[in-house]
Design an enzyme around this catalytic site. Sequence first.
Site, PDB file in Angstrom:
ATOM      1  N   TYR A   9     -14.805   5.420  -4.906  1.00 31.39           N
ATOM      2  CA  TYR A   9     -15.218   6.602  -4.132  1.00 31.39           C
ATOM      3  C   TYR A   9     -16.170   7.496  -4.906  1.00 31.39           C
ATOM      4  O   TYR A   9     -17.144   8.003  -4.361  1.00 31.39           O
ATOM      5  CB  TYR A   9     -13.981   7.403  -3.689  1.00 31.39           C
ATOM      6  CG  TYR A   9     -13.188   6.660  -2.635  1.00 31.39           C
ATOM      7  CD1 TYR A   9     -13.500   6.785  -1.298  1.00 31.39           C
ATOM      8  CD2 TYR A   9     -12.164   5.777  -3.001  1.00 31.39           C
ATOM      9  CE1 TYR A   9     -12.809   6.076  -0.327  1.00 31.39           C
ATOM     10  CE2 TYR A   9     -11.469   5.059  -2.041  1.00 31.39           C
ATOM     11  CZ  TYR A   9     -11.793   5.207  -0.711  1.00 31.39           C
ATOM     12  OH  TYR A   9     -11.123   4.489   0.251  1.00 31.39           O
ATOM     13  N   GLU A  27     -12.399  -1.036  -0.647  1.00 27.11           N
ATOM     14  CA  GLU A  27     -12.474   0.300  -0.032  1.00 27.11           C
ATOM     15  C   GLU A  27     -13.685   1.023  -0.567  1.00 27.11           C
ATOM     16  O   GLU A  27     -13.951   1.003  -1.770  1.00 27.11           O
ATOM     17  CB  GLU A  27     -11.254   1.174  -0.369  1.00 27.11           C
ATOM     18  CG  GLU A  27     -10.000   0.828   0.356  1.00 27.11           C
ATOM     19  CD  GLU A  27      -8.834   1.755  -0.008  1.00 27.11           C
ATOM     20  OE1 GLU A  27      -9.071   2.928  -0.362  1.00 27.11           O
ATOM     21  OE2 GLU A  27      -7.693   1.275   0.048  1.00 27.11           O
ATOM     22  N   HIS A  36       0.879  -1.175   0.000  1.00 23.18           N
ATOM     23  CA  HIS A  36       0.000   0.000   0.000  1.00 23.18           C
ATOM     24  C   HIS A  36       0.919   1.228   0.000  1.00 23.18           C
ATOM     25  O   HIS A  36       0.916   2.027   0.926  1.00 23.18           O
ATOM     26  CB  HIS A  36      -0.963  -0.033   1.188  1.00 23.18           C
ATOM     27  CG  HIS A  36      -2.202   0.800   1.000  1.00 23.18           C
ATOM     28  ND1 HIS A  36      -3.478   0.288   1.132  1.00 23.18           N
ATOM     29  CD2 HIS A  36      -2.359   2.103   0.708  1.00 23.18           C
ATOM     30  CE1 HIS A  36      -4.361   1.255   0.930  1.00 23.18           C
ATOM     31  NE2 HIS A  36      -3.709   2.378   0.679  1.00 23.18           N
ATOM     32  N   GLU A  57      -4.175  -0.317  -5.494  1.00 23.91           N
ATOM     33  CA  GLU A  57      -4.282   0.813  -6.428  1.00 23.91           C
ATOM     34  C   GLU A  57      -2.963   1.138  -7.144  1.00 23.91           C
ATOM     35  O   GLU A  57      -2.391   2.220  -6.942  1.00 23.91           O
ATOM     36  CB  GLU A  57      -4.798   2.061  -5.703  1.00 23.91           C
ATOM     37  CG  GLU A  57      -6.154   1.866  -5.050  1.00 23.91           C
ATOM     38  CD  GLU A  57      -6.787   3.177  -4.577  1.00 23.91           C
ATOM     39  OE1 GLU A  57      -6.136   4.228  -4.675  1.00 23.91           O
ATOM     40  OE2 GLU A  57      -7.935   3.138  -4.130  1.00 23.91           O
TER      41      GLU A  57
HETATM   42  C1  FCB Z   1      -7.493   5.315  -1.643  1.00 15.72           C
HETATM   43  C2  FCB Z   1      -6.326   4.754  -0.863  1.00 15.72           C
HETATM   44  C3  FCB Z   1      -6.504   4.839   0.627  1.00 15.72           C
HETATM   45  C4  FCB Z   1      -7.165   6.109   1.058  1.00 15.72           C
HETATM   46  C5  FCB Z   1      -8.425   6.353   0.272  1.00 15.72           C
HETATM   47  C6  FCB Z   1      -9.190   7.595   0.669  1.00 15.72           C
HETATM   48  O1  FCB Z   1      -7.051   5.767  -2.879  1.00 15.72           O
HETATM   49  O2  FCB Z   1      -6.091   3.419  -1.230  1.00 15.72           O
HETATM   50  O3  FCB Z   1      -5.248   4.656   1.227  1.00 15.72           O
HETATM   51  O4  FCB Z   1      -6.285   7.150   0.965  1.00 15.72           O
HETATM   52  O5  FCB Z   1      -8.133   6.425  -1.092  1.00 15.72           O
END
Ligand code: FCB
Length: 477
Positions: free
Chosen positions: A306, A380, A130, A175
Amino acid sequence: MDPAVSPDAAAPLRFPPHFLWGTATAAYQIEGAVDEDGRTPSIWDTYSHTPGRVRNGDTGDIATDHYHRWPEDIELMSGLGVGAYRFSVSWPRVQPTGRGPASAKGLDFYRRLADALLAKGIEPVVTLYHWDLPQHLEDAGGWPERDTALRFAEYAGLVADALGDRVKTWTTLNEPWCSAFLGYGSGVHAPGRTDPADALRAAHHLNLGHGLAVAALRERLPEDARISVTLNLHHVRPLTDSAADRDAARRIDGLANRVFTGPMLGGAYPADVIEDTASVTDWSFVHDGDPALIHQPLDILGVNYYSPTLVSHHDGPPLHGADGHGASDHTPWPGADHVAFHQTPGERTAMGWTIDPSGLYELLLRVRDDHPGLPLMITENGSAFDDYAGPDGAVRDPERVAYLHGHLTAVHRAIEAGADVRGYFLWSLLDNFEWGYGYSKRFGTVYVDYATQRRIPKSSAHWYAKLTRNGTLPPRD
Ligand code: FCB
């Protein structure tokens, strides 16, 4: 009708019986203890200590002090009722020079953590990378260098040897788009380099590192281990239906998604991506046989979501920094100078990201269609708001509850439409170091008072605990 909205608000949505409810964090964002027990600096230590890089000059030196407070954090997870916890292993903590033998103390930290989670009935889900590359490896060239991929596979093997008897679910990279294009393209992430050709080289070596690491894990882990990668798949929409705008969306989809899913899931780089970037690189860093090495069978695909991405064709001079990934004079989108990024209409989080659960629904259906038979996990999803503790000490975050409710409704609809989603990890357990934004953005379902390190579950934590208890989506309030 918006497909992400339940047609019958009165009928509570029930998730499948074995659906995995979790929460997620990442090492550099929470651990602190950056120079304890033999850990060496990662690129994020160097970057955050470089003046002007991170808002307010914040660093991960202390973060949420999770390295010392992990027992309390596991208690918080028990309170949430989660069945799984996704955390990342800090590479420079377990292999301080990025090559050679492992650090026993570093590995012990994660062994203890995994054991304590298992004792509470919480499944540890490990992410190997990460974003915290050992600075030693960046000094040797970082991800644009092929050797970094080989080093990553070696490190993956060390962690598998140490944790393979207790961890069942593994993720190679988190990511890789951010590592390659924000780290080496726009420079808004560590190591802060800005060369478009290096960004593409980095993307390839992250892909190669993934493939080699999957092979190293398979060699060491028991048959029933589940191996995955986590991608921040972008849901890219054209602003209009014009051919030029649709072509802009295709181009961004190539750089954001297919440059990874192509080789990882299909065994080849997409021809259009190679063509789109021909003025930047000739791709000679891809050796014969690399796509086959990258193309390893996966048990799960991790999806982080997101907000959607809205683009159009643009004829003027290049516009940079308008894509929601941070301001820079350098583009994270090599070969896409004639693409403009737009704000999707609607309410936004404290990150300025539009709240649009329909993007998640549509994205999951696309993955269902493009990669049939591949189980998915939302690794996430979450939101930042300007949370604060009230005079009574409570932290009320109805906006986060609404965000989660909307996105989980979208996940439920996608499952009903045949997307094979097996679990959901709320980002994040704790408020933490949000990369270039430092501590200014709070994504936690648990509030952290950084002056005292006191943790306070927000109202969304109580809401999430109701959900994890019986798998039925509670009302927003
Ligand atoms: C993602 C990341 C995580 C966090 C979220 C908000 O891109 O993987 O670490 O920062 O966004």
